[in-house]
Motif scaffolding. Structure first.
Motif, PDB file in Angstrom:
ATOM      1  N   PRO A 124       0.830  -1.199   0.000  1.00  0.00           N
ATOM      2  CA  PRO A 124       0.000   0.000   0.000  1.00  0.00           C
ATOM      3  C   PRO A 124       0.868   1.254   0.000  1.00  0.00           C
ATOM      4  O   PRO A 124       1.959   1.274   0.579  1.00  0.00           O
ATOM      5  CB  PRO A 124      -0.789  -0.112   1.311  1.00  0.00           C
ATOM      6  N   VAL A 125       0.377   2.295  -0.638  1.00  0.00           N
ATOM      7  CA  VAL A 125       1.050   3.593  -0.681  1.00  0.00           C
ATOM      8  C   VAL A 125       0.150   4.591   0.042  1.00  0.00           C
ATOM      9  O   VAL A 125      -0.986   4.830  -0.388  1.00  0.00           O
ATOM     10  CB  VAL A 125       1.260   4.043  -2.138  1.00  0.00           C
ATOM     11  N   ASN A 126       0.672   5.144   1.138  1.00  0.00           N
ATOM     12  CA  ASN A 126      -0.088   6.151   1.884  1.00  0.00           C
ATOM     13  C   ASN A 126       0.304   7.529   1.341  1.00  0.00           C
ATOM     14  O   ASN A 126       1.443   7.976   1.495  1.00  0.00           O
ATOM     15  CB  ASN A 126       0.214   6.025   3.376  1.00  0.00           C
ATOM     16  N   LEU A 127      -0.642   8.196   0.704  1.00  0.00           N
ATOM     17  CA  LEU A 127      -0.317   9.438  -0.002  1.00  0.00           C
ATOM     18  C   LEU A 127       0.110  10.546   0.964  1.00  0.00           C
ATOM     19  O   LEU A 127       1.022  11.322   0.655  1.00  0.00           O
ATOM     20  CB  LEU A 127      -1.513   9.885  -0.847  1.00  0.00           C
ATOM     21  N   ALA A 128      -0.526  10.615   2.134  1.00  0.00           N
ATOM     22  CA  ALA A 128      -0.134  11.649   3.105  1.00  0.00           C
ATOM     23  C   ALA A 128       1.296  11.414   3.592  1.00  0.00           C
ATOM     24  O   ALA A 128       2.074  12.366   3.730  1.00  0.00           O
ATOM     25  CB  ALA A 128      -1.113  11.659   4.279  1.00  0.00           C
ATOM     26  N   VAL A 162       5.233   7.724  -6.795  1.00  0.00           N
ATOM     27  CA  VAL A 162       4.938   6.831  -5.658  1.00  0.00           C
ATOM     28  C   VAL A 162       4.502   5.440  -6.101  1.00  0.00           C
ATOM     29  O   VAL A 162       4.456   4.520  -5.277  1.00  0.00           O
ATOM     30  CB  VAL A 162       3.863   7.448  -4.732  1.00  0.00           C
ATOM     31  N   ALA A 163       4.161   5.262  -7.373  1.00  0.00           N
ATOM     32  CA  ALA A 163       3.743   3.943  -7.860  1.00  0.00           C
ATOM     33  C   ALA A 163       3.754   3.959  -9.392  1.00  0.00           C
ATOM     34  O   ALA A 163       3.826   5.028 -10.024  1.00  0.00           O
ATOM     35  CB  ALA A 163       2.333   3.601  -7.357  1.00  0.00           C
ATOM     36  N   ILE A 200       2.512   7.294 -11.227  1.00  0.00           N
ATOM     37  CA  ILE A 200       1.542   7.818 -10.268  1.00  0.00           C
ATOM     38  C   ILE A 200       2.344   8.717  -9.331  1.00  0.00           C
ATOM     39  O   ILE A 200       3.311   8.248  -8.715  1.00  0.00           O
ATOM     40  CB  ILE A 200       0.873   6.689  -9.452  1.00  0.00           C
ATOM     41  N   LEU A 226      -5.918  14.890  -9.619  1.00  0.00           N
ATOM     42  CA  LEU A 226      -6.917  14.654  -8.567  1.00  0.00           C
ATOM     43  C   LEU A 226      -6.467  15.436  -7.338  1.00  0.00           C
ATOM     44  O   LEU A 226      -5.369  15.195  -6.808  1.00  0.00           O
ATOM     45  CB  LEU A 226      -7.015  13.163  -8.229  1.00  0.00           C
ATOM     46  N   LEU A 232      -2.722  14.434  -6.705  1.00  0.00           N
ATOM     47  CA  LEU A 232      -2.275  13.182  -7.327  1.00  0.00           C
ATOM     48  C   LEU A 232      -2.254  13.404  -8.836  1.00  0.00           C
ATOM     49  O   LEU A 232      -3.241  13.873  -9.414  1.00  0.00           O
ATOM     50  CB  LEU A 232      -3.253  12.059  -6.988  1.00  0.00           C
TER      51      LEU A 232
END
Lengths: 116, 116
Positions: A3-7, A22-23, A30, A52, A94
């Motif tokens: 999982p990638v936590n955006l914060a 990040v991905a 991304i 986004l 994003l």
């Protein structure tokens, strides 16, 4: 594959107009980015441009219109369409673009897009 | 070419495991979907599968591991990797897949992906 936590990712840098990867998704980067101030008008002749808003407010000047987006709002600028993102106060976004796309539309002036 | 408010789009349907297309990006469907319960295990042999949780909590069973994601967390399942999304309570998710990708991995059982 995790999982990638955006914060969490956004907390790792403070620069503006400096997208960080990040991905990966099918050859697309991304990215998370912080906007503040005005970016130059530009276009991407070969790709759509996905935004986004995660936090704050972003205005996209697209051709002769301005669109203001808040958190949970997205906008896809079609390929070849001139646009300028701007944000009066810091906003977190994003972004999705094919890997290697210059964020300014010009490789000579593009950000490096480090991976975090 | 206009902003897409994801909460507005999600308010337009109540069904689960029923992705709705809200925008296009380079031949990919940008979709919103509500998860509740368990989806079947499946894979997509030709494409990665992008999940971003907007609200609620989602567990992705991916090969022999389970990953739990909350709002603002994303996960990209690489092409060909078997996975199963599930959510004990309703969760709202942004999905990205190439247009025409069957959500079950099998055209015979796939959702229709209406555009809203």
């Amino acid at each position: 594959m995790k999982p990638v936590n955006l914060a969490d990712k956004l907390s790792q840098f403070s620069t503006h107009w400096d997208p960080h990867v990040v991905a990966d998704y099918n050859g697309n980067d991304i990215m998370v980015v912080k906007f503040q101030g005005e970016f130059p008008f530009h276009d991407h002749p070969d790709t759509d441009d996905f935004f986004l808003v995660l936090e704050g407010e972003v205005t996209l000047d697209v051709e002769d219109r301005s669109h203001t987006l808040g958190p949970g709002e997205l906008f896809v600028v079609p390929k070849g369409v001139t646009h300028r993102p701007r944000a009066e106060n810091e906003a977190k976004v994003l972004l999705i673009e094919p890997a290697g796309t210059p964020n300014t539309g010009d490789a000579a002036t593009a950000a490096k897009k480090p991976r975090i």
